[in-house]
Design an enzyme around this catalytic site. Structure first.
Site, PDB file in Angstrom:
ATOM      1  N   HIS A 146       0.795  -1.236   0.000  1.00 44.51           N
ATOM      2  CA  HIS A 146       0.000   0.000   0.000  1.00 44.51           C
ATOM      3  C   HIS A 146       0.817   1.271   0.000  1.00 44.51           C
ATOM      4  CE1 HIS A 146      -4.143  -1.525   0.563  1.00 44.51           C
ATOM      5  NE2 HIS A 146      -3.520  -2.572   1.071  1.00 44.51           N
ATOM      6  N   LYS A 161      -8.882  14.000   3.956  1.00 45.36           N
ATOM      7  CA  LYS A 161      -8.009  12.821   3.996  1.00 45.36           C
ATOM      8  C   LYS A 161      -7.144  12.983   5.234  1.00 45.36           C
ATOM      9  CE  LYS A 161      -6.456  13.931  -0.168  1.00 45.36           C
ATOM     10  NZ  LYS A 161      -6.417  12.646  -0.862  1.00 45.36           N
ATOM     11  N   ARG A 162      -6.415  11.926   5.648  1.00 44.78           N
ATOM     12  CA  ARG A 162      -5.522  12.084   6.785  1.00 44.78           C
ATOM     13  C   ARG A 162      -4.550  13.241   6.527  1.00 44.78           C
ATOM     14  NH1 ARG A 162      -5.624   8.081  10.978  1.00 44.78           N
ATOM     15  NH2 ARG A 162      -3.848   9.293  11.731  1.00 44.78           N
ATOM     16  N   LYS A 192       0.655  14.358   1.485  1.00 50.36           N
ATOM     17  CA  LYS A 192      -0.625  14.688   0.855  1.00 50.36           C
ATOM     18  C   LYS A 192      -0.731  16.196   0.555  1.00 50.36           C
ATOM     19  CE  LYS A 192      -3.094  10.744   2.949  1.00 50.36           C
ATOM     20  NZ  LYS A 192      -3.849  10.094   1.853  1.00 50.36           N
ATOM     21  N   THR A 208      -8.350   6.581  -2.615  1.00 51.11           N
ATOM     22  CA  THR A 208      -9.711   6.132  -2.921  1.00 51.11           C
ATOM     23  C   THR A 208     -10.694   7.281  -2.711  1.00 51.11           C
ATOM     24  OG1 THR A 208      -9.832   5.272  -0.669  1.00 51.11           O
ATOM     25  CG2 THR A 208      -9.401   3.674  -2.447  1.00 51.11           C
ATOM     26  N   LYS A 222     -14.240   8.581  -4.852  1.00 52.22           N
ATOM     27  CA  LYS A 222     -15.549   8.926  -4.273  1.00 52.22           C
ATOM     28  C   LYS A 222     -16.032  10.264  -4.832  1.00 52.22           C
ATOM     29  CE  LYS A 222     -13.931   6.767  -0.026  1.00 52.22           C
ATOM     30  NZ  LYS A 222     -13.245   7.106   1.248  1.00 52.22           N
TER      31      LYS A 222
HETATM   32  C1  LIG Z   1     -12.001   7.167   1.534  1.00 49.14           C
HETATM   33  C2  LIG Z   1     -11.555   7.614   2.868  1.00 49.14           C
HETATM   34  C3  LIG Z   1     -10.205   7.858   3.112  1.00 49.14           C
HETATM   35  C4  LIG Z   1      -9.138   7.750   2.039  1.00 49.14           C
HETATM   36  O1  LIG Z   1      -8.986   9.009   1.446  1.00 49.14           O
HETATM   37  P1  LIG Z   1      -7.694   9.346   0.548  1.00 49.14           P
HETATM   38  O2  LIG Z   1      -8.017  10.697   0.019  1.00 49.14           O
HETATM   39  O3  LIG Z   1      -7.645   8.313  -0.516  1.00 49.14           O
HETATM   40  O4  LIG Z   1      -6.538   9.345   1.463  1.00 49.14           O
HETATM   41  C5  LIG Z   1      -9.823   8.290   4.369  1.00 49.14           C
HETATM   42  N1  LIG Z   1     -10.727   8.457   5.353  1.00 49.14           N
HETATM   43  C6  LIG Z   1     -12.037   8.235   5.147  1.00 49.14           C
HETATM   44  C7  LIG Z   1     -12.983   8.454   6.271  1.00 49.14           C
HETATM   45  C8  LIG Z   1     -12.500   7.808   3.917  1.00 49.14           C
HETATM   46  O5  LIG Z   1     -13.804   7.571   3.742  1.00 49.14           O
END
Ligand SMILES: *Cc1c(COP(=O)(O)O)cnc(C)c1O
Length: 841
Positions: A378, A569-570, A575, A677, A681
């Site tokens: 990952h 995102k985190r 990032k 991911t 979305k």
């Molecule tokens: C989808 C999702 C992530 C992943 O987000 P990235 O932008 O791909 O890092 C992180 N936290 C939550 C709550 C999510 O639903």
């Protein structure tokens, strides 16, 4: 004039929410009242909103039971190959609405609650998130469970039932504060404890070498108590199982020894054993070598493998009951997928069971192990790779360390015969890293112990082959694969954005929910005025609804006509939330410089949790809130720019924010985000992306068409070239006046007047020590953002690109991802067959 439709009436019209037949509704009301009385032991005079939620959850759960039993029985009888998805994280979020969606009960439940004078949406808000994950990796596991059930695979998710999931984030005076996530306080209606399947797990002790084999003795035992959660497929009557283990001390814990008078202390010490499943480690993409974490990793693996082997041995095939003793057929009946290296101990544990307990010869056992296991990587960030100190290993798992040494000895022998005299290669490829402290490299163990190794987006899989796993790829090219990540369209479209799902279904029918590639058909509607209007209208409704939530929560006035520009995102340096900050500051400075120009208004939202021990990430949050304080209170700016830090970003907040977003920020340094991911979305929910050529963004742009995607910044090649040449932040700072101004403002206390040097660490990092080269992409990012703003002024052009993105998002269904794992790695075939519905409900 006709009355405007209420929220309730609007929902009734939406067919994707399932039919609300009269009998259905009447039964639901009866069962709801029955649960309120017999399960909750309340009447309507004293019932709370939470009681009503639990009554509804139990009513819906009843519809799972018959399907669950029937599914498991059919697996027992047909004995198909089982898929085991092993993961330290399952970031499930809420379950009630997802269950209603997959069982087509949503409209009927809504109607039943309405007739009882209750608002179903309010009841849903009472459910706690199952926050047993940090971010993308854990959420991926959850999406995969939905897809595996929807594709009819005989599959199981195996993990840990953390008593405390990812912390709740509060913002106090602009700073992140962590609170414990006591998600089980009011009980969990979705799980079923199975104490009859409790398993022992051993730790510590030593090994004894006898002529007839090796024994692991003098161990401490902790019991693993399984809790099962049903995983329903989408409208196919299949219900799979997620089994999460909870740690229990044995009854005689600490009482065996000559522990005179130690009874009370021994009972108190049971906590020590039970701490194993207490709390999720809150690091995303970061390795912390703590003993308790290694215990967690072994705990889930040891308990799960006992389950897998029991099921393999006792499964019934044909008409007769048999006990399998021939393990050579294990790979025909079992596939084990390792979600990152976190469950890597499955490899030495399977070897221990086969060799020490089942007495198989090493070579035979190894062949079975490799054919059974597969590993998903990952990340390529070095700080995230698991490298466990040998001492820790030796103390906690002495037998496993011996097994790893033996695996490694044979591995090095093979390398030596393939590459005679290449000593450096032996060092590079060893599972044991030498140095001041010897360590076990878990990724190397996983590659060698698996028949398939995959990355999670095309670019990431290519990088693995070219860099971090180059030597392994050269030796065993056949092992290396790509499986681009995906998301489940049930949760991430039908459930969170029913309005959009409906306007799509009106054009192309409902089959896209199972077969997301059908969204391509929407390309035929890109010039259809009515469709453009409908898509834009749904987005506006979602924005208005989210704006209400924001205004309540953050006490700021939101301009619903502004562009909702979102990065959730985190919080992580790679990032590059800091690049977003520099855009905000520059945009602010431009408004201040030319206040009368027609700026495209933006509401910029950033959300995400920082690992509690990650200082820089916490400072980034503080900077975002500080910028917000200045910008949001500047009357010159007014409603043309607002900056909001979205508190406590989690699955449930993602489900509200993403359908309301216009612009998705996916701006990591090229080569650092393995897939992402979140990006998918947003695409599926009708946002446009501004992003780098990183992770799955590359494939998303390809599917949408690059004209419909805002791509900027360095490509992986450019980043590599810069690493050779050297990255000089000062050069950008001194050459680009607007960048200099922004940095000088941060450094000079413009956003922290009471504490001018508050952000000195961030500024120092950006200027002198920035691994992720924020300044190098600043100019291109600013130019790209101007293009975004210009397009937003032409709503119809904007929405056409939105439609092209939705139409291109079919590839990013986790159904496609899982079908590829099934075919290319697990050797099982998905079925779109439905199981017969049980007639007990
Ligand atoms: C989808 C999702 C992530 C992943 O987000 P990235 O932008 O791909 O890092 C992180 N936290 C939550 C709550 C999510 O639903």
């Amino acid at each position: 004039m006709s009355k405007p439709l209420s929220d309730h009436d609007k929902k009734k019209q939406i067919s994707v929410r399932g039919l609300a037949g009269v009998e259905n509704v009447a039964d639901l009301k009866t069962n709801f009242n029955r649960h309120l009385h017999f399960t909750l032991v309340k009447d309507r005079n004293v019932a709370t909103k939470r009681d009503y939620y639990f009554a509804l959850a139990n009513t819906v759960r009843d519809h799972l039971v018959g399907r669950w039993i029937r599914t498991q029985q059919s697996y027992y009888e047909k004995d198909p190959k089982r898929v085991y998805y092993l993961s330290l994280e399952f970031y499930m979020g809420r379950t009630l609405q997802n269950t209603m969606v997959n069982l087509a009960l949503e409209n009927a439940c809504d109607e039943a609650m309405y007739q009882l004078g209750l608002d179903m949406e309010e009841l849903q808000e009472m459910e706690e998130d199952a926050g047993l994950g940090n971010g993308g990796l854990g959420r991926l596991a959850a999406c995969f469970l939905d897809s595996m059930a929807s594709l009819g695979l005989a599959s199981y998710g195996y993990g840990i039932r953390y008593e405390f999931g990812i912390f709740n984030q509060k913002i106090a005076n602009g700073w992140q504060v962590e609170e414990a996530d006591d998600w089980l306080r009011y009980g969990n209606p979705w799980e079923k404890a199975r104490p009859e399947y409790m398993r022992p797990v051993q730790f510590y002790g030593r090994t004894e070498h006898h002529p007839d084999g090796i024994k692991w003795v003098d161990t401490q035992v902790v019991l693993a108590l399984p809790y099962d959660t049903p995983v329903p497929g989408y409208r196919n009557n299949i219900v799979n199982t997620m089994r999460l283990w909870s740690a229990k001390a044995p009854c005689d814990f600490n009482l065996k020894d000559f522990n005179v008078g130690g009874y009370i202390q021994a009972v108190l010490d049971r906590n020590l054993a039970e701490n194993i499943s207490r709390v999720l480690y809150p690091n995303d993409n970061f390795f912390e070598g703590k003993e308790l974490r290694l215990k967690q990793e072994y705990f889930v693996v040891a308990a799960t493998l006992q389950d897998i082997i029991r099921r393999f041995k006792t499964s019934k095939f044909g008409s007769r009951e048999t006990v399998r003793t021939d393990f050579s057929t294990l790979p025909e009946k079992v596939a084990i997928q390792l979600n990152d290296t976190h469950p890597a101990l499955a490899i030495p544990e399977l070897m221990r069971v086969l060799v020490d307990e089942e007495k198989l010869p090493w070579e035979k056992a190894w062949d079975i192990c490799v054919k059974t296991c597969a590993y998903t990587n990952h990340t390529v960030l070095p700080e995230a790779l698991e490298r466990w100190p040998i001492d820790l290993f030796h103390t906690l798992l002495p037998r496993h360390l011996e097994i790893i040494y033996e695996i490694n000895r044979r591995h090095l022998e093979r390398i030596a015969s393939l590459y005679p005299g290449d000593v450096d290669r032996l060092r590079r490829m060893s599972m044991i890293e030498e140095g001041s402290q010897k360590r076990v490299n878990m990724a190397h163990l996983c590659i060698v112990g698996s028949h398939a190794v995959n990355g999670v987006a095309r670019i990431h899989s290519d990088i693995l082959k070219a860099t971090v796993f180059k030597d392994f790829y050269e030796m065993d090219p056949h092992k290396f694969q790509n499986k681009t990540n995906g998301i489940t369209p049930r949760r991430w479209l039908v459930m969170c954005n029913p309005g959009l799902a409906e306007v799509i279904a009106e054009r192309i029918g409902e089959d896209f929910i199972r077969d997301l590639d059908q969204l391509q058909k929407l390309r035929n509607f890109v010039n259809d005025e009515a469709f453009i209007r409908d898509v834009a209208k749904v987005k506006q409704e979602n924005k208005l609804k989210f704006a209400v939530h924001l205004e309540e929560h953050y006490k700021v006035k939101i301009n619903p006509n502004s562009m909702f520009d979102v990065q959730v995102k985190r919080i992580h340096e790679y990032k590059r939330q800091l690049l977003n900050c520099l855009h905000i500051i520059t945009f602010y400075n431009r408004i201040k410089k030319e206040p009368n120009k027609e700026w495209t208004p933006r509401t910029i939202m950033i959300g995400g949790k920082a690992a509690p021990g990650y200082h820089t990430a916490k400072m980034i949050i503080r900077l975002i809130t500080a910028i917000g304080e200045v910008v949001n209170n500047d009357p010159v700016v007014d409603d043309r720019l607002k900056v909001i830090f979205l508190e406590n970003y989690r699955v449930t907040l993602a489900e509200k924010a993403i359908p309301a977003s216009d612009l998705s920020e996916q701006i990591s340094t090229a080569g650092t985000e393995a897939s992402g991911t979140g990006n998918m979305k947003f695409m599926l929910n009708g946002a446009l992306t501004i992003g780098t050529m990183d992770g799955a963004n590359v494939e998303m742009a390809e599917e949408a068409g690059e004209d419909n995607f805002f791509i900027f910044g360095m490509r992986v090649d450019d980043v590599e070239a810069m690493d050779v040449k050297g990255y000089n932040a000062f050069e950008y700072y001194s050459r680009i006046p607007e960048l200099k101004q922004a940095i000088d403002q941060i450094a000079g206390g413009f956003f922290s007047p009471k504490q001018p040097d508050l952000f000195k660490d961030i500024v120092n990092m950006l200027m002198h020590n920035d691994r992720f080269k924020v300044f190098a992409d600043y100019e291109d990012y600013m130019k790209c953002q101007e293009k975004v703003s210009a397009l937003y002024k032409k709503p119809k052009e904007w929405t056409k690109k939105v439609i092209m993105n939705i139409a291109g998002s079919g590839k990013f269904s986790s159904d496609r991802t899982i079908a590829q794992y099934a075919h290319d790695i697990w050797g099982v075939e998905p079925t779109l067959e439905k199981l017969a519905a049980p007639d007990d409900l």
